[in-house]
Design a protein around this motif. Structure first.
Motif, PDB file in Angstrom:
ATOM      1  N   ALA A 128       0.839  -1.203   0.000  1.00 51.40           N
ATOM      2  CA  ALA A 128       0.000   0.000   0.000  1.00 51.40           C
ATOM      3  C   ALA A 128       0.877   1.258   0.000  1.00 51.40           C
ATOM      4  O   ALA A 128       0.577   2.229  -0.698  1.00 51.40           O
ATOM      5  CB  ALA A 128      -0.943  -0.001   1.195  1.00 51.40           C
ATOM      6  N   ALA A 129       1.970   1.221   0.758  1.00 52.09           N
ATOM      7  CA  ALA A 129       2.892   2.363   0.776  1.00 52.09           C
ATOM      8  C   ALA A 129       3.514   2.566  -0.605  1.00 52.09           C
ATOM      9  O   ALA A 129       3.638   3.704  -1.078  1.00 52.09           O
ATOM     10  CB  ALA A 129       3.970   2.151   1.832  1.00 52.09           C
ATOM     11  N   GLY A 130       3.882   1.476  -1.242  1.00 54.08           N
ATOM     12  CA  GLY A 130       4.447   1.571  -2.590  1.00 54.08           C
ATOM     13  C   GLY A 130       3.448   2.140  -3.582  1.00 54.08           C
ATOM     14  O   GLY A 130       3.795   2.987  -4.413  1.00 54.08           O
ATOM     15  N   LEU A 131       2.209   1.696  -3.493  1.00 51.64           N
ATOM     16  CA  LEU A 131       1.169   2.232  -4.369  1.00 51.64           C
ATOM     17  C   LEU A 131       0.921   3.708  -4.077  1.00 51.64           C
ATOM     18  O   LEU A 131       0.703   4.507  -4.996  1.00 51.64           O
ATOM     19  CB  LEU A 131      -0.124   1.423  -4.207  1.00 51.64           C
ATOM     20  CG  LEU A 131      -0.057  -0.015  -4.724  1.00 51.64           C
ATOM     21  CD1 LEU A 131      -1.284  -0.800  -4.287  1.00 51.64           C
ATOM     22  CD2 LEU A 131       0.099  -0.045  -6.228  1.00 51.64           C
ATOM     23  N   GLY A 132       0.979   4.077  -2.796  1.00 50.78           N
ATOM     24  CA  GLY A 132       0.845   5.487  -2.425  1.00 50.78           C
ATOM     25  C   GLY A 132       1.968   6.325  -2.998  1.00 50.78           C
ATOM     26  O   GLY A 132       1.740   7.442  -3.489  1.00 50.78           O
ATOM     27  N   LEU A 133       3.187   5.789  -2.963  1.00 51.48           N
ATOM     28  CA  LEU A 133       4.333   6.495  -3.553  1.00 51.48           C
ATOM     29  C   LEU A 133       4.167   6.644  -5.060  1.00 51.48           C
ATOM     30  O   LEU A 133       4.508   7.688  -5.633  1.00 51.48           O
ATOM     31  CB  LEU A 133       5.636   5.771  -3.234  1.00 51.48           C
ATOM     32  CG  LEU A 133       6.164   5.951  -1.817  1.00 51.48           C
ATOM     33  CD1 LEU A 133       7.352   5.022  -1.559  1.00 51.48           C
ATOM     34  CD2 LEU A 133       6.574   7.409  -1.593  1.00 51.48           C
ATOM     35  N   MET A 134       3.656   5.581  -5.697  1.00 43.72           N
ATOM     36  CA  MET A 134       3.406   5.681  -7.135  1.00 43.72           C
ATOM     37  C   MET A 134       2.391   6.778  -7.425  1.00 43.72           C
ATOM     38  O   MET A 134       2.580   7.589  -8.337  1.00 43.72           O
ATOM     39  CB  MET A 134       2.899   4.344  -7.691  1.00 43.72           C
ATOM     40  CG  MET A 134       3.956   3.270  -7.770  1.00 43.72           C
ATOM     41  SD  MET A 134       3.275   1.674  -8.297  1.00 43.72           S
ATOM     42  CE  MET A 134       2.736   2.047  -9.952  1.00 43.72           C
ATOM     43  N   ALA A 135       1.306   6.809  -6.656  1.00 44.95           N
ATOM     44  CA  ALA A 135       0.275   7.825  -6.850  1.00 44.95           C
ATOM     45  C   ALA A 135       0.845   9.222  -6.604  1.00 44.95           C
ATOM     46  O   ALA A 135       0.567  10.155  -7.359  1.00 44.95           O
ATOM     47  CB  ALA A 135      -0.921   7.554  -5.938  1.00 44.95           C
ATOM     48  N   ALA A 136       1.660   9.356  -5.565  1.00 46.52           N
ATOM     49  CA  ALA A 136       2.283  10.652  -5.280  1.00 46.52           C
ATOM     50  C   ALA A 136       3.221  11.060  -6.415  1.00 46.52           C
ATOM     51  O   ALA A 136       3.253  12.230  -6.819  1.00 46.52           O
ATOM     52  CB  ALA A 136       3.043  10.594  -3.950  1.00 46.52           C
ATOM     53  N   GLY A 137       3.970  10.098  -6.935  1.00 45.56           N
ATOM     54  CA  GLY A 137       4.851  10.374  -8.064  1.00 45.56           C
ATOM     55  C   GLY A 137       4.077  10.812  -9.295  1.00 45.56           C
ATOM     56  O   GLY A 137       4.473  11.759  -9.987  1.00 45.56           O
ATOM     57  N   LEU A 138       2.973  10.157  -9.551  1.00 49.39           N
ATOM     58  CA  LEU A 138       2.117  10.570 -10.673  1.00 49.39           C
ATOM     59  C   LEU A 138       1.617  11.992 -10.464  1.00 49.39           C
ATOM     60  O   LEU A 138       1.628  12.810 -11.383  1.00 49.39           O
ATOM     61  CB  LEU A 138       0.934   9.609 -10.816  1.00 49.39           C
ATOM     62  CG  LEU A 138       1.232   8.215 -11.346  1.00 49.39           C
ATOM     63  CD1 LEU A 138      -0.001   7.327 -11.224  1.00 49.39           C
ATOM     64  CD2 LEU A 138       1.694   8.283 -12.790  1.00 49.39           C
ATOM     65  N   ALA A 139       1.187  12.286  -9.247  1.00 54.42           N
ATOM     66  CA  ALA A 139       0.690  13.637  -8.944  1.00 54.42           C
ATOM     67  C   ALA A 139       1.793  14.677  -9.132  1.00 54.42           C
ATOM     68  O   ALA A 139       1.550  15.759  -9.682  1.00 54.42           O
ATOM     69  CB  ALA A 139       0.132  13.687  -7.527  1.00 54.42           C
ATOM     70  N   LEU A 140       3.009  14.352  -8.691  1.00 56.50           N
ATOM     71  CA  LEU A 140       4.127  15.289  -8.843  1.00 56.50           C
ATOM     72  C   LEU A 140       4.412  15.602 -10.303  1.00 56.50           C
ATOM     73  O   LEU A 140       4.808  16.718 -10.646  1.00 56.50           O
ATOM     74  CB  LEU A 140       5.383  14.753  -8.176  1.00 56.50           C
ATOM     75  CG  LEU A 140       5.433  14.884  -6.656  1.00 56.50           C
ATOM     76  CD1 LEU A 140       6.678  14.181  -6.113  1.00 56.50           C
ATOM     77  CD2 LEU A 140       5.427  16.343  -6.244  1.00 56.50           C
ATOM     78  N   THR A 141       4.228  14.626 -11.176  1.00 57.48           N
ATOM     79  CA  THR A 141       4.485  14.887 -12.598  1.00 57.48           C
ATOM     80  C   THR A 141       3.535  15.920 -13.152  1.00 57.48           C
ATOM     81  O   THR A 141       3.835  16.574 -14.157  1.00 57.48           O
ATOM     82  CB  THR A 141       4.369  13.606 -13.453  1.00 57.48           C
ATOM     83  OG1 THR A 141       3.006  13.155 -13.469  1.00 57.48           O
ATOM     84  CG2 THR A 141       5.285  12.509 -12.964  1.00 57.48           C
ATOM     85  N   GLN A 142       2.398  16.120 -12.510  1.00 56.65           N
ATOM     86  CA  GLN A 142       1.419  17.088 -12.988  1.00 56.65           C
ATOM     87  C   GLN A 142       1.569  18.440 -12.315  1.00 56.65           C
ATOM     88  O   GLN A 142       1.061  19.436 -12.802  1.00 56.65           O
ATOM     89  CB  GLN A 142       0.002  16.545 -12.779  1.00 56.65           C
ATOM     90  CG  GLN A 142      -0.267  15.290 -13.563  1.00 56.65           C
ATOM     91  CD  GLN A 142       0.093  15.445 -15.036  1.00 56.65           C
ATOM     92  OE1 GLN A 142      -0.461  16.286 -15.737  1.00 56.65           O
ATOM     93  NE2 GLN A 142       1.015  14.646 -15.520  1.00 56.65           N
ATOM     94  N   VAL A 143       2.274  18.492 -11.174  1.00 54.73           N
ATOM     95  CA  VAL A 143       2.422  19.724 -10.410  1.00 54.73           C
ATOM     96  C   VAL A 143       3.729  20.446 -10.762  1.00 54.73           C
ATOM     97  O   VAL A 143       3.760  21.650 -10.938  1.00 54.73           O
ATOM     98  CB  VAL A 143       2.365  19.443  -8.888  1.00 54.73           C
ATOM     99  CG1 VAL A 143       2.662  20.692  -8.098  1.00 54.73           C
ATOM    100  CG2 VAL A 143       1.016  18.873  -8.517  1.00 54.73           C
ATOM    101  N   VAL A 144       4.800  19.691 -10.876  1.00 51.56           N
ATOM    102  CA  VAL A 144       6.123  20.270 -11.123  1.00 51.56           C
ATOM    103  C   VAL A 144       6.141  21.001 -12.463  1.00 51.56           C
ATOM    104  O   VAL A 144       5.713  20.472 -13.473  1.00 51.56           O
ATOM    105  CB  VAL A 144       7.210  19.171 -11.092  1.00 51.56           C
ATOM    106  CG1 VAL A 144       8.564  19.726 -11.458  1.00 51.56           C
ATOM    107  CG2 VAL A 144       7.246  18.519  -9.723  1.00 51.56           C
ATOM    108  N   GLY A 145       6.604  22.237 -12.424  1.00 46.41           N
ATOM    109  CA  GLY A 145       6.734  23.033 -13.648  1.00 46.41           C
ATOM    110  C   GLY A 145       5.462  23.703 -14.112  1.00 46.41           C
ATOM    111  O   GLY A 145       5.439  24.347 -15.128  1.00 46.41           O
ATOM    112  N   ARG A 146       4.395  23.588 -13.347  1.00 48.11           N
ATOM    113  CA  ARG A 146       3.136  24.248 -13.723  1.00 48.11           C
ATOM    114  C   ARG A 146       3.128  25.664 -13.152  1.00 48.11           C
ATOM    115  O   ARG A 146       3.622  25.885 -12.053  1.00 48.11           O
ATOM    116  CB  ARG A 146       1.925  23.485 -13.170  1.00 48.11           C
ATOM    117  CG  ARG A 146       1.821  22.081 -13.680  1.00 48.11           C
ATOM    118  CD  ARG A 146       0.800  21.980 -14.728  1.00 48.11           C
ATOM    119  NE  ARG A 146       0.840  20.617 -15.267  1.00 48.11           N
ATOM    120  CZ  ARG A 146       0.025  20.199 -16.163  1.00 48.11           C
ATOM    121  NH1 ARG A 146      -0.911  20.989 -16.618  1.00 48.11           N
ATOM    122  NH2 ARG A 146       0.110  18.994 -16.639  1.00 48.11           N
ATOM    123  N   PRO A 147       2.546  26.596 -13.866  1.00 47.31           N
ATOM    124  CA  PRO A 147       2.480  27.972 -13.342  1.00 47.31           C
ATOM    125  C   PRO A 147       1.557  28.086 -12.148  1.00 47.31           C
ATOM    126  O   PRO A 147       0.718  27.326 -11.905  1.00 47.31           O
ATOM    127  CB  PRO A 147       1.939  28.787 -14.522  1.00 47.31           C
ATOM    128  CG  PRO A 147       1.483  27.833 -15.554  1.00 47.31           C
ATOM    129  CD  PRO A 147       2.019  26.471 -15.192  1.00 47.31           C
TER     130      PRO A 147
END
Length: 147
Positions: A128-147
C-alpha cells in the motif's frame, strides 16, 4: 519475465501516444467518436492478423464463455472514446495521469481480492505504501513546472 516486463513497458509507452494521436485525429476530423471507430477498425485488423498467425481455433471457443468476460470490450471502448474526447481539452498528461491513478487503484483491488480469476496478491502495508508512492509520483508529474 524480463520479456514480459519489456512488452508491458512498451504497452505503457503506447497509451499516451495512442491518446495524443487519436485525440489529434478526432480534433482534425471534428469527431472523437469517428476517430474511435477508425482506431478500432485498425486495431481489429491488427488483432485479426495476429489471431490468424497464432491460433484462430481459439475463436471457436468463444460461445462457451461467460457473458461478463465480454465487458472488457466495453471498457476499452470507454477508455478510447473518453481519452479521445477529453485529452484535447484537458491535456494528454492530465488525462493519462488520471488513467494511471485509476489503474493503480483498480489493479490493487483486483490483486487483493483475486477478482476475475486473477492471482491473489494481498495488499500489505508495504505494498500500500508503494502504491501510495506511485500515486504521489504521478501527482508530482502534474504539479512540477506548472504555473
Amino acid at each position: 519475465m524480463m520479456g514480459h516486463a519489456a512488452i508491458m513497458l512498451a504497452a505503457g509507452i503506447g497509451i499516451p501516444v495512442l491518446a495524443a494521436l487519436n485525440a489529434r485525429l478526432g480534433a482534425n476530423i471534428g469527431g472523437p467518436a469517428a476517430a474511435g471507430v477508425v482506431l478500432f477498425a485498425v486495431a481489429l485488423t491488427a488483432a485479426g492478423v495476429v489471431t490468424v498467425l497464432t491460433g484462430p481455433a481459439a475463436l471457436g471457443r468463444l460461445a462457451g464463455q461467460p457473458p461478463h468476460l465480454f465487458a472488457a470490450g466495453l471498457l476499452v471502448a470507454f477508455y478510447v472514446l473518453s481519452i479521445t474526447w477529453i485529452a484535447p481539452v484537458f491535456g494528454v498528461g492530465n488525462a493519462v495521469f488520471f488513467v494511471l491513478l485509476g489503474q493503480v487503484l483498480s489493479a490493487a483491488a483486483i490483486d487483493h481480492f483475486g477478482l476475475f480469476g486473477a492471482r491473489q496478491v494481498p495488499l500489505t502495508v508495504l505494498r500500500a505504501a508503494g502504491l501510495g508512492l506511485m500515486a504521489a509520483g504521478l501527482a508530482l508529474t502534474q504539479v512540477v513546472g506548472r504555473p
